[in-house]
Scaffold this motif. Structure first.
Motif, short mmCIF file in Angstrom:
data_model
loop_
_atom_site.label_atom_id
_atom_site.label_comp_id
_atom_site.label_asym_id
_atom_site.label_seq_id
_atom_site.Cartn_x
_atom_site.Cartn_y
_atom_site.Cartn_z
N PHE A 115 0.86 -1.19 0.00
CA PHE A 115 0.00 0.00 0.00
C PHE A 115 0.89 1.23 0.00
N LYS A 116 0.76 2.05 -1.04
CA LYS A 116 1.58 3.25 -1.16
C LYS A 116 0.78 4.32 -1.90
N ASP A 117 0.77 5.52 -1.35
CA ASP A 117 0.13 6.68 -1.97
C ASP A 117 -1.35 6.43 -2.30
N GLY A 118 -2.06 5.74 -1.41
CA GLY A 118 -3.48 5.51 -1.60
C GLY A 118 -3.82 4.40 -2.57
N VAL A 119 -2.81 3.60 -2.97
CA VAL A 119 -3.06 2.52 -3.92
C VAL A 119 -2.65 1.20 -3.29
N LEU A 120 -3.56 0.24 -3.27
CA LEU A 120 -3.31 -1.09 -2.76
C LEU A 120 -3.00 -2.00 -3.94
N GLU A 121 -1.85 -2.67 -3.88
CA GLU A 121 -1.44 -3.60 -4.93
C GLU A 121 -1.39 -5.00 -4.32
N LEU A 122 -2.12 -5.93 -4.90
CA LEU A 122 -2.13 -7.32 -4.45
C LEU A 122 -1.60 -8.21 -5.55
N HIS A 123 -0.72 -9.13 -5.17
CA HIS A 123 -0.23 -10.16 -6.09
C HIS A 123 -0.70 -11.48 -5.50
N LEU A 124 -1.58 -12.17 -6.20
CA LEU A 124 -2.23 -13.37 -5.69
C LEU A 124 -1.91 -14.56 -6.58
N PRO A 125 -0.85 -15.34 -6.23
CA PRO A 125 -0.51 -16.51 -7.04
C PRO A 125 -1.61 -17.56 -6.99
N LYS A 126 -1.81 -18.22 -8.09
CA LYS A 126 -2.83 -19.27 -8.17
C LYS A 126 -2.28 -20.56 -7.57
N LYS A 127 -3.15 -21.31 -6.93
CA LYS A 127 -2.76 -22.64 -6.44
C LYS A 127 -2.62 -23.56 -7.64
N ALA A 128 -1.69 -24.49 -7.51
CA ALA A 128 -1.51 -25.46 -8.58
C ALA A 128 -2.77 -26.30 -8.70
N ALA A 129 -3.21 -26.46 -9.92
CA ALA A 129 -4.43 -27.25 -10.16
C ALA A 129 -4.15 -28.71 -9.86
N THR A 130 -5.01 -29.31 -9.12
CA THR A 130 -4.85 -30.73 -8.80
C THR A 130 -5.55 -31.55 -9.88
N GLN A 131 -4.89 -32.62 -10.24
CA GLN A 131 -5.45 -33.50 -11.25
C GLN A 131 -6.50 -34.40 -10.61
N ALA A 132 -7.56 -34.62 -11.29
CA ALA A 132 -8.57 -35.54 -10.80
C ALA A 132 -8.00 -36.95 -10.82
N ARG A 133 -8.22 -37.67 -9.78
CA ARG A 133 -7.71 -39.04 -9.68
C ARG A 133 -8.83 -40.02 -9.95
N ARG A 134 -8.57 -40.92 -10.83
CA ARG A 134 -9.59 -41.91 -11.17
C ARG A 134 -9.38 -43.13 -10.28
N LEU A 135 -10.45 -43.56 -9.68
CA LEU A 135 -10.41 -44.75 -8.82
C LEU A 135 -10.75 -45.97 -9.63
N THR A 136 -10.00 -47.02 -9.36
CA THR A 136 -10.34 -48.29 -10.01
C THR A 136 -11.29 -49.05 -9.11
N ILE A 137 -12.20 -49.66 -9.72
CA ILE A 137 -13.22 -50.41 -8.97
C ILE A 137 -12.80 -51.87 -8.93
N GLU A 138 -12.77 -52.43 -7.74
CA GLU A 138 -12.37 -53.83 -7.57
C GLU A 138 -13.55 -54.75 -7.62
#
Length: 138
Positions: A115-138
């Protein structure tokens, strides 16, 4: 000869009421405002929020998954004196807040705010996308 005019007192009461804009006092122009620019690239979101007249201690940013909330409070007091005689004292307190639903969750641990001179700057990194896991049916 006298002219006789028939007037409805109810019409006189409301005449001009809906024509003039409602004025909320001179403090309305000084109410806190938040102009926000939100941009995105492959790795992060960037937020540029203008908060003129707001102190750094009165700004609150919260991240809940993919929801970003920014709130700010402005307190202003003005006192006019002439010698020992107090002529006027005015106070204003106001709050503004904005919330955004982002397309992807934010990594709170790596997020930064400046925050400087009345301006708020945010840097928001994205979370790594998780891969969907496929379950095998026994």
């Amino acid at each position: 000869m006298a002219n006789i005019i028939n007037r409805d007192p109810f019409d006189d009461l409301l005449q001009g009421f809906f024509v003039r804009p409602v004025e909320f006092g001179r403090w309305a122009a000084e109410a806190p405002q938040m102009r926000v620019d939100l941009s995105e690239d492959d790795a992060a979101y960037r937020v540029h929020a203008e908060l003129p007249g707001v102190s750094k201690d009165d700004i609150h940013v919260s991240i809940d998954g993919a929801v970003l909330s920014i709130s700010a409070e402005r307190k202003q007091e003005k006192e006019v004196k002439q010698g020992e005689k107090q002529l006027r004292t005015e106070r204003y307190f106001g709050k503004v807040s904005r919330s955004f639903q982002l397309g992807q969750e934010v990594d709170e641990a790596r997020a930064t705010a400046k925050f400087k001179d009345g301006v708020l700057e945010l840097h928001l990194p994205k979370k790594a996308a998780t891969q969907a896991r496929r379950l095998t049916i026994e």
